[in-house]
Design an enzyme around this catalytic site. Sequence first.
Site, PDB file in Angstrom:
ATOM      1  CB  THR A  14      -0.896   0.014   1.256  1.00 31.92           C
ATOM      2  OG1 THR A  14      -1.628  -1.215   1.278  1.00 31.92           O
ATOM      3  CG2 THR A  14      -1.856   1.169   1.233  1.00 31.92           C
ATOM      4  CB  VAL A  15       3.463   2.491   2.333  1.00 33.67           C
ATOM      5  CG1 VAL A  15       4.237   3.792   2.490  1.00 33.67           C
ATOM      6  CG2 VAL A  15       2.585   2.234   3.536  1.00 33.67           C
ATOM      7  CE  LYS A 107       4.062   0.285  12.233  1.00 30.89           C
ATOM      8  NZ  LYS A 107       3.434   0.724  11.016  1.00 30.89           N
ATOM      9  CD  GLU A 131       6.720  13.113  10.233  1.00 34.60           C
ATOM     10  OE1 GLU A 131       6.122  12.570  11.182  1.00 34.60           O
ATOM     11  OE2 GLU A 131       7.345  14.190  10.329  1.00 34.60           O
ATOM     12  CB  VAL A 134       5.608   8.018  14.459  1.00 32.66           C
ATOM     13  CG1 VAL A 134       4.793   8.392  15.696  1.00 32.66           C
ATOM     14  CG2 VAL A 134       6.857   7.261  14.856  1.00 32.66           C
ATOM     15  N   GLY A 136       1.135   7.818  10.840  1.00 30.35           N
ATOM     16  CA  GLY A 136       0.731   7.989   9.444  1.00 30.35           C
ATOM     17  C   GLY A 136       1.036   9.352   8.877  1.00 30.35           C
ATOM     18  N   GLY A 189     -10.105  -6.810   7.344  1.00 31.04           N
ATOM     19  CA  GLY A 189      -8.689  -6.737   6.998  1.00 31.04           C
ATOM     20  C   GLY A 189      -7.935  -5.675   7.761  1.00 31.04           C
ATOM     21  CG  ASP A 203       1.537  -0.643  15.247  1.00 33.00           C
ATOM     22  OD1 ASP A 203       2.318  -0.673  14.278  1.00 33.00           O
ATOM     23  OD2 ASP A 203       0.696   0.258  15.418  1.00 33.00           O
ATOM     24  CE  LYS A 207       2.286   3.060  14.384  1.00 34.74           C
ATOM     25  NZ  LYS A 207       0.843   2.869  14.192  1.00 34.74           N
TER      26      LYS A 207
END
Lengths: 428, 428
Positions: A14-15, A107, A131, A134, A136, A189, A203, A207
């Site tokens: 996705t990213v 992260k 950046e 942490v 989004g 999902g 998670d 962060k």
Amino acid sequence: MTKPLTLGLAGLGTVGVGVVKLLQQNADLYAARTGRRVELRAVTARSKDKDRGVDLSGYDWEDDAVSLAKRDDIDVFVEVMGGSEGAAKDATLAALASGKDVVSANKALLALHGQQIAQMADDAGRSIRYEAAVAGGIPVIKSLAEGLAGNRMTRVMGVMNGTCNYILTRMESAGLSYDEVFAEADQLGYLEADPTLDVGGIDAGHKLALLVALAFGTQVDFDGVELEGIQQITARDIHHAADLGYRIKLLGVAQMTDAGLEQRMSPCLVPAASPLGQLEGGTNMCVLEGDAVQQVVLRGPGAGEGPTASAVLGDILDLARGIRIPAFGVPAAQLKAAPSVKSAVAAPYYLRLELRDEPGALARMAQVLAEHGISIDRMRQREHSESPATVLIVTHAVQRSALDAALADLPQTGVLGDTPLAIRIEKV
Amino acid sequence: MTKPLTLGLAGLGTVGVGVVKLLQQNADLYAARTGRRVELRAVTARSKDKDRGVDLSGYDWEDDAVSLAKRDDIDVFVEVMGGSEGAAKDATLAALASGKDVVSANKALLALHGQQIAQMADDAGRSIRYEAAVAGGIPVIKSLAEGLAGNRMTRVMGVMNGTCNYILTRMESAGLSYDEVFAEADQLGYLEADPTLDVGGIDAGHKLALLVALAFGTQVDFDGVELEGIQQITARDIHHAADLGYRIKLLGVAQMTDAGLEQRMSPCLVPAASPLGQLEGGTNMCVLEGDAVQQVVLRGPGAGEGPTASAVLGDILDLARGIRIPAFGVPAAQLKAAPSVKSAVAAPYYLRLELRDEPGALARMAQVLAEHGISIDRMRQREHSESPATVLIVTHAVQRSALDAALADLPQTGVLGDTPLAIRIEKV
């Protein structure tokens, strides 16, 4: 115009796809803003032939992230693969060693190996930027490292796991149990392959550990984060909290105390009318407090293609503009190893106790609290037809250690029908 | 360690004193963060002998800001005097001309002369920084210019005048009239010498003009800002808006449309449950929307010694770290002169009409709206014992030009008891 800034991109989930799209659609804008072209040269991902809905034909393909990281024709290695070990780590270290800057959304890698990576970047005279790791799309790393650099930070807080915030707000709005909403989130999902990463607070803890290093100039110390997940929270707790004027959030809180550095990622009650209390669904929020600025609150999407790619691009464009600062605000060698302390700052707590419906039960319970110096601010016992009966208590500010000792003694009274639950009430 | 970064400070009011205090109390922290000492060399202000509660004995005194700006021993001229003309402007230009960087808290100066100053800084190869000029302690300039640089910005909004927000929230919470709260604010010293700067939206309009140049890469165009103050808002409007689920804020909104750049600073209705709607008192909020990040919301103190000094120091420490970007994100020569358009984007409006209590009044009013293509979403007429009677209307989305035409025609119906009020309902 200066020569182009060239990129190698590892990871086309996705990213990564979001980053490619932005580089394609906003190329002229980036050139205007940085005075140079920003050009993607090569990519790598697990599968070469998958259709990702974006044209990759203009970029070289590498089968291996380490090879990509070492290419002579890239200035910046962009790592959006994820994973704290293996290829992501190897490639990040290889990139720095071969004189590249690194932009990372990872992260876990930075929370576990941040000190080593920051030191390596300093030694190589390169930058590691993160950046996107942490909160989004929220520019919180930049705000903390640069915008608020004039402050001695006093406290940092954050709701930084959208999945947990989704689960908690959905339990409240739909009146569903934790298990029901968890199953829903799974179907949608929203959950990681190992859901404990989300609901166990890991998670979000990663962060927080990064924010803390930046805020307090300390070595990244994920092991020092006191972690507690949301698995024990019931719909009743959410309902009870609301009755008392609070909402329950998985909240990260960090502050430097005389005894050491306190870092917690745990469910907390926050006032329903506060910005943190009003946060819904997957939105993230970071609260930054300093000696000069008092309090700044940043809110935005915590995940997703566009927002996370926005954060990655922010870092890339900084590098294109020649903006470089040490990973955690000061050179890695100057980061302090602060002793970590568990919940050192006293706070009121919300207690949910199930008491057997028998004469003297309340008195015996109250006696144990009193013996540990815990005084009661408010107490409610609901009308009930069943035993055990639920008793809700809001304590005055108390040390967590005293509370834990009381909770350990309570079962010996023989009046408990279930394990008690304690949730901190954070002043926000 | 690199040689110190040296400062000259013009202005020793609230902000200037805050800057001196921070430089004294956090000096070692700043050295660690930037790798060099940050040292104040000389100051100037209107009165030399006033006791400001801070030790100035270590700094040279200059009687004149221009002389200070030209001193050979300073790298950065820090201007926190205020005023769009005269000494502040002369000294800022003199500083750039003599090769200094400038850190400014002066929104009026930059809103009116931003293009000239940015061009001069580019020509001199120096920086003009102004985080403190917009939204106090919120690092919004940095977020927009750097953190969100990967975005094509789509809309920027802000509540950026604490005095107006104080007046509006106080009218609501205390049920007082505008005049009563205005008098209160005056007594509390919240108002500028010329209160129109605050309540007329001028001060907030200055800030919006700066955000807009950064967001859209356009020349600063304060004259293009459609300005409307809060003087017409009554306690009844606030009450009616609340009944409809809204709150009234002096809100800046800017967006690039096909017809040109729309910049407005005017009272707007925003949903009571939105972050903007929940904003109380003197706190500021900026909402930044881009093609990638969607929406980021920044909230913090809009004024005051510590918060504003925090912003000034953020800029100073950037300079100490060698971070330099053009004033408005791209070189001044590349800033576009966008045509300005008034309220180009259609929106629903809240209308307050006073109708004479006579047969057919409502029908004639409704007829005029219909003739201009304005359809009614919701309408309320309260029980009343007096004539005229207040009728509240929420329209469907309509162009402001059509609405203005209808409002111009309405008096001819002879049914109005008072001038109608129209407030835009902004989608946030």
